[in-house]
Structure formats: structure tokens, C-alpha cells
Design an enzyme around this catalytic site. Sequence first.
Site, short mmCIF file in Angstrom:
data_model
loop_
_atom_site.label_atom_id
_atom_site.label_comp_id
_atom_site.label_asym_id
_atom_site.label_seq_id
_atom_site.Cartn_x
_atom_site.Cartn_y
_atom_site.Cartn_z
N ASP A 13 0.76 -1.11 -0.02
CA ASP A 13 -0.13 -0.02 0.13
C ASP A 13 0.83 1.26 -0.11
OD1 ASP A 13 -1.49 -2.24 0.84
OD2 ASP A 13 -2.97 -1.07 1.92
N ASN A 45 -4.26 3.63 -0.97
CA ASN A 45 -4.17 4.89 0.00
C ASN A 45 -3.14 6.05 -0.56
OD1 ASN A 45 -3.54 2.06 2.15
ND2 ASN A 45 -5.09 3.75 2.66
N HIS A 73 -10.53 1.19 0.40
CA HIS A 73 -10.43 2.56 0.17
C HIS A 73 -10.73 2.85 -1.50
CE1 HIS A 73 -9.75 3.34 4.19
NE2 HIS A 73 -8.72 2.86 4.19
N HIS A 154 -6.44 -8.40 0.18
CA HIS A 154 -6.50 -7.32 0.86
C HIS A 154 -7.45 -7.37 2.23
CE1 HIS A 154 -5.78 -2.90 1.25
NE2 HIS A 154 -6.96 -2.89 1.81
N HIS A 179 -3.25 -4.54 3.32
CA HIS A 179 -4.01 -3.86 4.35
C HIS A 179 -3.73 -3.31 5.60
CE1 HIS A 179 -7.93 -2.38 5.96
NE2 HIS A 179 -7.72 -3.56 6.79
N HIS A 181 -0.87 -2.73 6.86
CA HIS A 181 0.31 -1.66 6.57
C HIS A 181 1.63 -2.09 7.41
CE1 HIS A 181 -2.28 1.77 4.89
NE2 HIS A 181 -2.62 0.62 4.44
#
Length: 278
Positions: A13, A45, A73, A154, A179, A181
Site C-alpha cells: 500500500d 491509499n 479505500h 486485502h 491492508h 500496513h
Amino acid sequence: MAEGQARILFVGDLVGSVGRHTLLDCLPLLRERYEPTFVVVNGENVAGGLGITPKVAVELLRHGVDAITLGNHAYHRREIYSYLDTEPRIVRPYNYLRSQPGKGACVVEKDGVRLGVINLSGNLFLKAGRSAFTEIEPAIKELGDVEHILVDMHAEATSEKIALGWLLDGRVTAVLGTHTHVPTADARVLPGGTAYITDVGMTGPRGGVIGVKREQAIESLVTQMPVRFETSQEDPWLMGVLVRCTTPRRADSIEQILMARPPGSDRAPTRPAAQAPS
Ligand SMILES: [Fe+2]
Ligand SMILES: [Fe+2]
């Protein structure tokens, strides 16, 4: 290039412009070091920390990114909706409703090698209209005859990602989690030949809280009141994996990549990394 021979660089991401710039600054080094056939990035993101815009997607593709995956997102920015329907190289989770904009699988080709890319969303703690575990079957079928398949799972729950890795072991080249991070330490090739990692991590600021300025994240947790979140600029790193393959739909190895943004970069006013890559 022999059938099935490929090196797939997958980058976690991208968080905000700092994440985008970190990718662009690291890419020349990564190309030199790993000579990837394909570069695939998760871009959910990348626009200000939430979502993606056509302008940013075009910039990534123009810099040699072969495909972009998304996640929860995906629909944060309205202007991306029609782009998701028209640009073949960007995918949102396949197991969203069919009525939602975009598609969940695509095929990109390089040096005579076709790579199918599938994006899935977990069903625990995330909103996805259909099950990742049943929708993966039509997704694989839809790709047709391709040498390699990369699945970006994800998901929030580690159990869903691990289960998907086992379900697909020996049928796809790689199941790569995104997802959270945060990179996990479990990258390996499963017995059937599928490269697997629970989470590749993010490409963004390690000085924040999964991308957000840490003082804002802490204030929100301490006060339990709404706080405006901004993307941290501190200590940006690229996090990803390189999957090496010589046989169709099988991985020989998966190597975790954790790389600080090169110092002296002039793209954006971010501080140099605090420590060397581990
Ligand atoms: Fe994310
Ligand atoms: Fe996400």
C-alpha cells in the site's frame, strides 16, 4: 524469455504522496538489483492517504508500474469510478458486488509472459459483498491461459489470508496479503509452489501509525474524540516482495524487501530514513 520465467515485484500500500515518491525514488535501485519483469503496486491509499485518483494512477503507470491493486479505500474518490471501468490495468476487489465500479482481475503481458492479477477483499472486519473464498474460482477462470497469477488478498484477519494461501497453493504463483500496513515475517513458498506472505506492509512513513501522523492517532485514541488525520511524512520506507519464477504458476522463491527511501531525494520535503534497511 523461457515460458514461465519471470520476476514479479509487488509493492505494498502506497500511502499518500510520500509513499508514491518513495516508490519512484526506490524503483531505479530495485530495477537494477532485481530486474523485475512486472511491477505491481497496491494503490488504495495513494491519494492523500485514502483512495486513488486517475491522475495518480496515470503517473504510476507512466513510470512503469504494470498493474495497480486496491482495497477497502477503492471508492474514496469519486473521480476514479469511471476510470476503474475503462483502464484495464487497475483492479478493485473481485468479490465486491458486480454493480460496483471496476473489475477484480486483469492480465498484463511483458516479454511474452502473461501475468494475471486478482484483487480480493477479506470478509472479516471489511465490507465485501461476496465471499473471497468462493469468488476466487471464477476469478481464476476469467484470466484464461496465463503463465502466472498474483493474488492480492486485502484483508484484516491473518486467518483469512493464511487459509487463502493454502486453498490456492499449487494453483497460483503468489498469494500476497495487504491492508494492515505492517509487514509480517512469514514469507515462504508453500509446498505446492505458491509464494505466500500474510502482509507485505506499506510503502509510506514508518514514523506514523500505519500512515497517519502519530500525534493525531494517539490523540484520537486517548481522547476518544474525532481527530482530523493527516499523512505522516516521517521515515518513509518501501515494503514489498520479489517473487522469482521459472515454471508457470509456480514460485521458486519469495524475498521480502524493506528499503528506506534513498537519502537526498528532492521530490518532497520528507526527512531521510532514521536507520538502514534490515
Ligand atoms: Fe491500505
Ligand atoms: Fe486497506
